[in-house]
Design a protein around this motif. Structure first.
Motif, short mmCIF file in Angstrom:
data_model
loop_
_atom_site.label_atom_id
_atom_site.label_comp_id
_atom_site.label_asym_id
_atom_site.label_seq_id
_atom_site.Cartn_x
_atom_site.Cartn_y
_atom_site.Cartn_z
N GLY A 113 0.83 -1.19 0.00
CA GLY A 113 0.00 0.00 0.00
C GLY A 113 0.86 1.24 0.00
N ILE A 114 0.28 2.37 -0.42
CA ILE A 114 1.01 3.63 -0.44
C ILE A 114 0.17 4.71 0.22
N GLY A 115 0.85 5.66 0.85
CA GLY A 115 0.16 6.74 1.53
C GLY A 115 1.08 7.91 1.76
N VAL A 116 0.67 8.78 2.66
CA VAL A 116 1.41 10.01 2.91
C VAL A 116 1.51 10.25 4.41
N SER A 117 2.31 11.23 4.77
CA SER A 117 2.45 11.64 6.16
C SER A 117 2.57 13.16 6.21
N ASN A 118 1.94 13.76 7.18
CA ASN A 118 2.02 15.22 7.37
C ASN A 118 1.40 15.99 6.21
N PHE A 119 0.38 15.43 5.57
CA PHE A 119 -0.31 16.11 4.48
C PHE A 119 -1.56 16.82 5.01
N SER A 120 -1.76 18.06 4.58
CA SER A 120 -2.93 18.85 4.94
C SER A 120 -4.11 18.49 4.03
N CYS A 121 -5.29 19.01 4.36
CA CYS A 121 -6.45 18.83 3.47
C CYS A 121 -6.14 19.37 2.08
N THR A 147 11.25 15.17 23.09
CA THR A 147 11.80 15.30 21.74
C THR A 147 11.98 16.79 21.43
N LYS A 148 12.54 17.09 20.24
CA LYS A 148 12.75 18.49 19.84
C LYS A 148 11.45 19.27 19.79
N TRP A 149 10.36 18.59 19.38
CA TRP A 149 9.11 19.30 19.12
C TRP A 149 8.03 19.01 20.15
N GLY A 150 8.16 17.93 20.91
CA GLY A 150 7.09 17.53 21.81
C GLY A 150 7.14 18.25 23.15
N ASP A 151 6.16 17.93 24.00
CA ASP A 151 6.11 18.51 25.34
C ASP A 151 5.31 17.59 26.25
N ASN A 152 5.06 18.05 27.46
CA ASN A 152 4.42 17.21 28.48
C ASN A 152 2.92 17.47 28.62
N PRO A 164 -7.38 22.49 25.75
CA PRO A 164 -6.79 23.47 24.83
C PRO A 164 -6.08 22.75 23.68
N GLN A 165 -6.20 23.31 22.48
CA GLN A 165 -5.66 22.68 21.29
C GLN A 165 -4.48 23.48 20.72
N ARG A 166 -3.42 22.76 20.44
CA ARG A 166 -2.24 23.38 19.82
C ARG A 166 -1.41 22.33 19.12
N LYS A 167 -1.01 22.61 17.88
CA LYS A 167 -0.13 21.71 17.13
C LYS A 167 1.22 21.62 17.85
N GLY A 168 1.73 20.42 18.01
CA GLY A 168 3.05 20.25 18.62
C GLY A 168 4.14 20.18 17.58
N PHE A 169 3.92 19.32 16.56
CA PHE A 169 4.93 19.13 15.52
C PHE A 169 4.76 20.13 14.39
#
Length: 316
Positions: free
Chosen positions: A160-168, A220-225, A292-297
Motif C-alpha cells: 500500500g502507499i500513503g502520505v504523512s504530514n499532508f494537509s487537506c 523530543t525536539k518538538w514535543g512537550d508534556n 486546549p488545542q495546539r499543534k506540537g509538531f
C-alpha cells in the motif's frame, strides 16, 4: 497475548493492526538497543512496526524480524505489518523506486506493507543535521513523486502507499491526480491536537488516519508534556484505574484512527496494548474535547523557518 483489532485500508492488500510500535527515538538509540526493544515488542504482541529511512531504525528492525523468525516468535514475515517512509532528499520522481529498494535492503525484506511520503517537501541534497539551509528546500512535485509511489506498488515493493504530514489542501491536490489514491495519512494527533477537520476530510475521501505522537512526543525536539502531565487526563485515568497514557491512546482509538506508540520500556510497551477492553464515558470524552488545542509538531521545528516550510505548516 492481547488481541489487537485491525483496520482494512483502501488499495492495501493486508489489514493493519490499529496500534503499532514506533521506532523513532530522540536521541537515536543504538542498533542493539533498538533491536532488543523490537524483539520485546514482538513477544508482547505487537505486529505493526513503523520505521523510516530518516529514523535509522530500518536495519535494527530488519534484524529483529529475522531473529524473531529464527526463534519462532512469529511463523512468517506475513504476520507483520511494516511501514517505512520516503525521505525528502529522495522525493524526486526518478529516485522513488530506488529509495524504496534501499529501504527494503536495510530491512532485509522483499516488500513493505505501507510506503509513505514522509513530508510534503523536497530537499535537493542529503543532510546530516537539521535545520537545513533554505536553498535546498523545494516544493514537492506531487504528481511526479506520486507516480513513483504508484510504481512501487505496481512492482510489488509495497502492498500500500500513503502520505504523512499532508494537509487537506495537499490531499485534495493529490487526489485530483492519483491513479491509486493514498491509503492513509499519518499525522500528529492526540488529546491536545484533535485534527477534527483533517479527520472529517479523510473520512469522506476514504483515507485512513494514523496518529503519531499520541502521547505528545515528550522529550523530543518538538514535543512537550501536555499529555503525560495533564491533570484532566490524570483524573480520568484514576477514575478508570488506568494510566494517563492509556487514556490518551484509548481516546485516539475511539476516534476511529490507528496509532503509533513508541516506548522501549517493557512495562509501558505492554500497557500501551491494554486499551481495547474498556471505554471512556461520555463525560470523560467531553472533558477531553474541551482541552486546549495546539499543534506540537511543525516542519519548521525540524527543517527550519523557511518560507516554503512556514506556508506548509500554516495549511489546513
Amino acid at each position: 497475548m492481547v488481541c489487537i483489532p485491525t483496520v482494512s485500508l483502501n488499495g492495501c492488500e493486508k489489514a493493519m493492526p490499529v496500534i503499532g510500535m514506533g521506532t523513532s527515538s530522540y536521541p537515536p538509540a543504538d542498533m542493539e538497543t533498538a533491536k532488543a526493544a523490537i524483539l520485546e515488542a514482538i513477544k508482547a504482541g505487537y505486529r505493526h512496526f513503523d520505521t523510516a529511512f530518516a529514523y535509522g531504525s530500518e536495519k535494527p528492525l530488519g534484524q529483529a524480524i529475522a531473529q524473531a523468525l529464527s526463534q519462532g516468535l512469529i511463523q512468517s514475515r506475513d504476520q507483520l505489518f511494516i511501514t517505512t517512509k520516503l525521505w525528502p532528499a529522495f522525493a524526486e520522481p526518478t529516485q522513488i523506486v530506488s529509495a524504496c529498494k534501499m529501504s527494503l535492503q536495510n530491512l532485509g525484506l522483499e516488500y513493505v506493507d505501507m510506503y509513505l511520503i514522509h513530508f510534503p517537501v523536497r530537499l535537493t541534497e542529503m543532510i546530516k543535521r537539521t535545520p537545513v539551509a533554505e536553498e535546498i528546500v523545494r516544493e514537492l512535485d506531487v504528481k511526479g513523486v506520486w507516480e513513483g509511489m504508484e510504481e512501487c506498488k505496481n512492482l510489488g515493493l509495497t502492498k500500500g502507499i500513503g502520505v504523512s504530514n499532508f494537509s487537506c489542501k495537499k490531499l485534495h491536490h493529490l487526489l485530483s491526480i492519483a491513479k491509486i489514491p493514498p491509503a492513509l495519512n499519518q499525522v500528529e494527533m492526540n488529546p491536545a491536537w484533535h485534527q477534527k477537520q483533517l479527520r472529517d476530510f479523510c473520512r469522506a475521501k476514504g483515507i485512513h488516519i494514523t496518529a503519531y505522537s499520541p502521547l505528545g512526543a515528550n522529550n523530543t525536539k518538538w514535543g512537550d508534556n501536555r499529555i503525560v502531565e495533564s491533570d484532566v487526563l490524570a483524573n480520568i485515568a484514576n477514575l478508570n484505574q488506568k494510566t494517563t497514557a492509556q487514556v490518551a491512546l484509548r481516546w485516539a482509538y475511539e476516534q476511529g484512527v490507528s496509532l503509533i506508540a513508541k516506548s522501549f520500556n517493557n512495562d509501558r510497551m505492554i500497557q500501551n496494548l491494554q486499551i481495547f477492553d474498556w471505554e471512556l464515558s461520555e463525560d470523560h470524552l467531553q472533558k477531553i474535547n474541551q482541552l486546549p488545542q495546539r499543534k506540537g509538531f511543525t516542519l519548521a521545528s525540524i527543517l527550519g523557518p523557511h518560507q516554503i516550510i512556514l506556508e506548509l505548516d500554516a495549511e489546513s
